[in-house]
Motif scaffolding. Structure first.
Motif, PDB file in Angstrom:
ATOM      1  N   GLU A 228     -60.780 -41.613   9.512  1.00  0.00           N
ATOM      2  CA  GLU A 228     -59.410 -41.608   9.623  1.00  0.00           C
ATOM      3  C   GLU A 228     -58.953 -40.275  10.051  1.00  0.00           C
ATOM      4  OE1 GLU A 228     -60.700 -40.548   5.095  1.00  0.00           O
ATOM      5  OE2 GLU A 228     -61.444 -41.816   6.824  1.00  0.00           O
ATOM      6  N   ILE A 229     -59.697 -39.259  10.241  1.00  0.00           N
ATOM      7  CA  ILE A 229     -59.282 -37.816  10.950  1.00  0.00           C
ATOM      8  C   ILE A 229     -59.645 -37.958  12.248  1.00  0.00           C
ATOM      9  CG2 ILE A 229     -59.757 -35.399  10.658  1.00  0.00           C
ATOM     10  CD1 ILE A 229     -58.306 -36.484   8.309  1.00  0.00           C
ATOM     11  N   THR A 230     -61.194 -38.234  12.535  1.00  0.00           N
ATOM     12  CA  THR A 230     -61.728 -37.933  14.001  1.00  0.00           C
ATOM     13  C   THR A 230     -61.772 -39.453  14.804  1.00  0.00           C
ATOM     14  OG1 THR A 230     -64.022 -38.375  13.351  1.00  0.00           O
ATOM     15  CG2 THR A 230     -63.076 -36.220  13.165  1.00  0.00           C
ATOM     16  N   ASN A 231     -61.417 -40.507  14.183  1.00  0.00           N
ATOM     17  CA  ASN A 231     -61.566 -41.773  14.756  1.00  0.00           C
ATOM     18  C   ASN A 231     -63.057 -42.015  15.225  1.00  0.00           C
ATOM     19  OD1 ASN A 231     -59.001 -42.700  14.932  1.00  0.00           O
ATOM     20  ND2 ASN A 231     -58.256 -41.261  16.531  1.00  0.00           N
ATOM     21  N   GLY A 232     -63.869 -41.263  14.573  1.00  0.00           N
ATOM     22  CA  GLY A 232     -65.251 -41.622  14.856  1.00  0.00           C
ATOM     23  C   GLY A 232     -65.779 -40.800  15.753  1.00  0.00           C
ATOM     24  N   LEU A 233     -65.112 -39.796  16.517  1.00  0.00           N
ATOM     25  CA  LEU A 233     -65.607 -39.097  17.276  1.00  0.00           C
ATOM     26  C   LEU A 233     -66.476 -37.882  16.857  1.00  0.00           C
ATOM     27  CD1 LEU A 233     -65.499 -38.305  20.507  1.00  0.00           C
ATOM     28  CD2 LEU A 233     -63.399 -36.896  20.023  1.00  0.00           C
ATOM     29  N   LYS A 234     -67.702 -37.559  17.295  1.00  0.00           N
ATOM     30  CA  LYS A 234     -68.688 -36.827  16.921  1.00  0.00           C
ATOM     31  C   LYS A 234     -69.126 -35.884  18.241  1.00  0.00           C
ATOM     32  CE  LYS A 234     -70.123 -39.633  13.188  1.00  0.00           C
ATOM     33  NZ  LYS A 234     -71.201 -40.378  12.496  1.00  0.00           N
ATOM     34  N   LEU A 235     -68.816 -34.522  18.209  1.00  0.00           N
ATOM     35  CA  LEU A 235     -69.078 -34.003  19.309  1.00  0.00           C
ATOM     36  C   LEU A 235     -70.456 -32.967  19.045  1.00  0.00           C
ATOM     37  CD1 LEU A 235     -65.688 -32.313  19.970  1.00  0.00           C
ATOM     38  CD2 LEU A 235     -66.670 -34.383  20.858  1.00  0.00           C
ATOM     39  N   LYS A 236     -71.363 -33.211  20.086  1.00  0.00           N
ATOM     40  CA  LYS A 236     -72.669 -32.716  20.068  1.00  0.00           C
ATOM     41  C   LYS A 236     -72.979 -31.677  20.920  1.00  0.00           C
ATOM     42  CE  LYS A 236     -74.262 -37.043  17.651  1.00  0.00           C
ATOM     43  NZ  LYS A 236     -75.130 -38.108  17.849  1.00  0.00           N
ATOM     44  N   MET A 237     -72.164 -31.364  22.051  1.00  0.00           N
ATOM     45  CA  MET A 237     -72.404 -30.246  22.985  1.00  0.00           C
ATOM     46  C   MET A 237     -72.845 -28.902  22.379  1.00  0.00           C
ATOM     47  SD  MET A 237     -69.085 -30.881  22.667  1.00  0.00           S
ATOM     48  CE  MET A 237     -68.681 -32.008  23.920  1.00  0.00           C
ATOM     49  N   PRO A 238     -73.279 -28.142  23.311  1.00  0.00           N
ATOM     50  CA  PRO A 238     -73.531 -26.802  22.963  1.00  0.00           C
ATOM     51  C   PRO A 238     -72.033 -26.257  22.646  1.00  0.00           C
ATOM     52  CG  PRO A 238     -75.050 -27.100  24.693  1.00  0.00           C
ATOM     53  CD  PRO A 238     -74.127 -28.404  24.391  1.00  0.00           C
ATOM     54  N   LEU A 239     -71.963 -25.072  21.579  1.00  0.00           N
ATOM     55  CA  LEU A 239     -70.407 -24.658  21.219  1.00  0.00           C
ATOM     56  C   LEU A 239     -70.325 -23.353  21.238  1.00  0.00           C
ATOM     57  CD1 LEU A 239     -67.608 -25.579  20.355  1.00  0.00           C
ATOM     58  CD2 LEU A 239     -68.509 -25.509  17.742  1.00  0.00           C
ATOM     59  N   TYR A 240     -69.455 -22.791  21.808  1.00  0.00           N
ATOM     60  CA  TYR A 240     -69.264 -21.259  21.743  1.00  0.00           C
ATOM     61  C   TYR A 240     -67.934 -20.825  21.386  1.00  0.00           C
ATOM     62  CZ  TYR A 240     -73.240 -21.334  25.131  1.00  0.00           C
ATOM     63  OH  TYR A 240     -74.484 -21.663  25.313  1.00  0.00           O
ATOM     64  N   ILE A 241     -67.655 -19.857  20.329  1.00  0.00           N
ATOM     65  CA  ILE A 241     -66.619 -19.470  19.871  1.00  0.00           C
ATOM     66  C   ILE A 241     -66.026 -18.162  20.342  1.00  0.00           C
ATOM     67  CG2 ILE A 241     -65.107 -19.455  17.748  1.00  0.00           C
ATOM     68  CD1 ILE A 241     -66.163 -22.287  18.114  1.00  0.00           C
ATOM     69  N   LEU A 242     -65.310 -17.874  20.678  1.00  0.00           N
ATOM     70  CA  LEU A 242     -64.648 -16.639  21.068  1.00  0.00           C
ATOM     71  C   LEU A 242     -63.736 -15.911  20.047  1.00  0.00           C
ATOM     72  CD1 LEU A 242     -63.623 -17.189  25.112  1.00  0.00           C
ATOM     73  CD2 LEU A 242     -65.819 -17.117  23.774  1.00  0.00           C
ATOM     74  N   ILE A 243     -63.961 -14.714  19.703  1.00  0.00           N
ATOM     75  CA  ILE A 243     -63.342 -14.155  18.781  1.00  0.00           C
ATOM     76  C   ILE A 243     -62.873 -12.637  19.254  1.00  0.00           C
ATOM     77  CG2 ILE A 243     -64.456 -15.505  16.824  1.00  0.00           C
ATOM     78  CD1 ILE A 243     -65.993 -13.184  15.848  1.00  0.00           C
ATOM     79  N   SER A 244     -61.795 -12.066  18.256  1.00  0.00           N
ATOM     80  CA  SER A 244     -61.534 -10.505  18.760  1.00  0.00           C
ATOM     81  C   SER A 244     -61.177 -10.037  17.348  1.00  0.00           C
ATOM     82  CB  SER A 244     -60.317 -10.715  19.783  1.00  0.00           C
ATOM     83  OG  SER A 244     -59.052 -11.026  19.108  1.00  0.00           O
ATOM     84  N   ASN A 245     -60.714  -8.754  17.211  1.00  0.00           N
ATOM     85  CA  ASN A 245     -60.279  -8.276  16.233  1.00  0.00           C
ATOM     86  C   ASN A 245     -58.770  -8.503  15.695  1.00  0.00           C
ATOM     87  OD1 ASN A 245     -58.635  -6.858  18.197  1.00  0.00           O
ATOM     88  ND2 ASN A 245     -59.768  -4.824  17.994  1.00  0.00           N
ATOM     89  N   ARG A 246     -58.284  -9.532  16.524  1.00  0.00           N
ATOM     90  CA  ARG A 246     -57.004 -10.187  15.959  1.00  0.00           C
ATOM     91  C   ARG A 246     -57.507 -11.380  15.397  1.00  0.00           C
ATOM     92  NH1 ARG A 246     -56.885  -8.773  21.177  1.00  0.00           N
ATOM     93  NH2 ARG A 246     -57.224 -10.694  21.948  1.00  0.00           N
ATOM     94  N   THR A 247     -58.589 -12.152  15.377  1.00  0.00           N
ATOM     95  CA  THR A 247     -58.963 -13.421  14.766  1.00  0.00           C
ATOM     96  C   THR A 247     -58.741 -13.316  13.369  1.00  0.00           C
ATOM     97  OG1 THR A 247     -60.356 -13.846  16.745  1.00  0.00           O
ATOM     98  CG2 THR A 247     -60.631 -15.005  14.617  1.00  0.00           C
ATOM     99  N   PHE A 248     -58.139 -14.078  12.766  1.00  0.00           N
ATOM    100  CA  PHE A 248     -57.932 -13.748  11.227  1.00  0.00           C
ATOM    101  C   PHE A 248     -57.977 -15.018  10.472  1.00  0.00           C
ATOM    102  CE2 PHE A 248     -54.851 -12.423   7.796  1.00  0.00           C
ATOM    103  CZ  PHE A 248     -55.606 -11.611   7.182  1.00  0.00           C
ATOM    104  N   SER A 249     -58.506 -15.009   9.260  1.00  0.00           N
ATOM    105  CA  SER A 249     -58.174 -16.009   7.950  1.00  0.00           C
ATOM    106  C   SER A 249     -58.831 -17.421   8.421  1.00  0.00           C
ATOM    107  CB  SER A 249     -56.820 -16.043   7.786  1.00  0.00           C
ATOM    108  OG  SER A 249     -56.378 -16.866   6.589  1.00  0.00           O
ATOM    109  N   ALA A 250     -57.998 -18.347   8.601  1.00  0.00           N
ATOM    110  CA  ALA A 250     -58.597 -19.732   8.738  1.00  0.00           C
ATOM    111  C   ALA A 250     -59.276 -19.699  10.051  1.00  0.00           C
ATOM    112  CB  ALA A 250     -57.526 -20.723   8.733  1.00  0.00           C
ATOM    113  N   ALA A 251     -59.132 -18.942  10.993  1.00  0.00           N
ATOM    114  CA  ALA A 251     -59.942 -19.026  12.288  1.00  0.00           C
ATOM    115  C   ALA A 251     -61.078 -18.152  11.916  1.00  0.00           C
ATOM    116  CB  ALA A 251     -59.118 -18.029  13.241  1.00  0.00           C
ATOM    117  N   GLU A 252     -61.135 -17.297  11.317  1.00  0.00           N
ATOM    118  CA  GLU A 252     -62.336 -16.506  10.882  1.00  0.00           C
ATOM    119  C   GLU A 252     -63.440 -17.675   9.878  1.00  0.00           C
ATOM    120  OE1 GLU A 252     -62.142 -12.044   9.878  1.00  0.00           O
ATOM    121  OE2 GLU A 252     -60.300 -13.063   9.088  1.00  0.00           O
TER     122      GLU A 252
END
Length: 446
Positions: A228-252
């Motif tokens: 009901e959230i993803t419609n069954g879509l599952k992502l399996k590709m290599p994943l990269y997350i970009l962060i900085s000293n501004r990234t905060f809270s839920a993003a962290e």
């Protein structure tokens, strides 16, 4: 209680952004200060995630007030700032915040009074999120079929939010790798962070446990890909997350969970370090306290990132983050690629990316040996800059040769040129590379 906690997330971090303050700022007297201090201390004692630290903060705040530290302050905003400074001097908790915001206080009271009031505030917040496209700023397919998503906040969970998120995820679902850019994401709704995470967890996964100070209990935490959230879509590709000293809270939280579960490579600079979920409390007299009440214990690290931040796997400055992620992906892909032409295409893209941030300095004397004629291609020096020209092209103005290495150069976006030297360091040929994998060696003609 779960629904109540979800709705209370509306007041986390967005007080200043979405609720205007009263323009008329009355002066506050000593009696009001005593009432505000006592109310803040009571809220900390009853709700702050660490009871022992709550006591230390409360004792200090009361002592400061008794010692007339705040006696000269009559502006309520200044008073709120000084209280916050006092509390954070004990415990550097970036989520702990005090505001003078009468309108927000009224909204909190309205929210708590009845379901009708809370639903109205929720609906209003969703409308505001919609006008911001739920904070999704950019979707793109980068070269080598790498997806790129940038969003700057986690919106309130709602059917319309989920529709936008799913459209974004569907757009990049056929890419070979994915970059999610959280460098300018300051947090937001924790439930939405979990919903987006669920796209990357094909099965229900235990991620740790959380302690709720208000309820005084621990609960297990899971990420689950619900249809009901993803419609069954599952992502399996290599994943990269970009962060900085501004990234905060839920993003962290988003980055930390993926990193600890070995689901992503984190690139950038250490984030701000705010880990504890926050609730807003009416203090009275127009004051509001944002008090952290929930903390987590990750299944892998046995702790969280509070006060420390999310530590990147690959540290690099903001302007290099995307290229660093691209090249990491391409280098990993090169390790398993069997097709020789595909390998050449990957190498071309890696070198092209390097040319965008190249710091290679070519000695002018050394570069002189590259000048000359190679069939229709002419190489010259203009001051300290090596220039390359295709004499057969209608628009045949010389173009800068950007050094990738001492012998390899990028020419515009079209091709790369390698100067081939013999044992005597004499250049008698060039080798040209195109992005489709084609290569050609051309001898010097002049």
């Amino acid at each position: 209680m779960i629904q109540k906690n979800i709705l209370m997330g509306l007041f986390i971090f967005i007080g200043k952004l979405f609720f205007a303050q009263n323009n008329e700022q009355p002066k506050i007297d000593s009696l009001t200060k005593i009432e505000v201090v006592n109310s803040i201390c009571n809220s900390l004692t009853n709700n702050y995630v660490f009871p022992d630290k709550a006591k230390v903060m409360s004792d200090l705040l009361k002592q400061q007030n008794q010692n007339n530290i705040f006696s000269s302050i009559t502006d309520p905003n200044q008073f709120a700032n000084e209280i916050q400074k006092t509390l954070r001097s004990v415990n550097k908790d970036n989520h702990l915040r005090i505001e003078y915001n009468p309108r927000l206080e009224k909204d909190i009271i309205k929210f708590l009074e009845n379901k009708k009031g809370s639903n109205a505030i929720l609906a209003d917040q969703i409308k505001k999120d919609e006008k911001q496209n739920f904070y999704f700023k950019k979707l793109e397919i980068l070269p080598s079929n790498i997806g790129y998503i940038e969003f700057t906040n986690f919106a309130v969970s709602s059917p319309s939010t989920r529709k936008t998120v799913h459209s974004a995820m569907q757009f990049i679902s056929h890419t070979d790798g994915l970059i999610i850019d959280l460098r300018n994401n300051f947090g937001g709704n924790g439930k939405m962070s979990e919903e987006i995470l669920s796209y990357f967890f094909p099965v229900k996964t235990y991620t740790g446990k959380t302690y709720n100070r208000i309820e005084n209990k621990w609960s297990n935490s899971y990420v689950e890909n619900k249809k009901e959230i993803t419609n069954g879509l599952k992502l399996k590709m290599p994943l990269y997350i970009l962060i900085s000293n501004r990234t905060f809270s839920a993003a962290e939280s988003f980055a930390y969970t993926l990193q600890s579960m070995k689901k992503a490579v984190i690139i950038g600079n250490t984030s701000r370090g705010g880990a504890h979920a926050t609730r807003s409390f009416s203090i009275g007299n127009g004051f509001v306290a944002f008090i952290p009440y929930l903390r987590g214990e990750n299944v892998t690290t046995k702790t969280d990132w509070d006060g420390v931040g999310v530590i990147p796997d690959i540290r690099t400055e903001d302007n290099n983050c995307i290229l660093t992620a691209q090249n990491h992906f391409l280098n990993q892909k090169l390790l398993t690629e069997k097709d020789e032409n595909e390998k050449r295409k990957i190498n071309w893209q890696i070198n092209f990316n390097k040319s965008k941030s190249s710091a290679v300095v070519i000695n002018v004397t050394e570069a002189t040996r590259f000048t000359g004629q190679f069939s229709e291609f002419e190489v010259t020096l203009s001051g300290n800059q090596l220039m390359f020209r295709d004499t057969n092209q209608k628009s045949n103005e010389p173009r800068k040769a950007i050094a990738i290495t001492a012998n390899l150069f990028q020419i515009g976006t079209d091709y790369q040129v390698e100067f081939i030297t013999d044992s005597n360091n004499v250049c008698n040929a060039i080798k040209m590379y195109w992005d489709d994998g084609y290569e050609e060696t051309i001898d010097r003609t002049k």
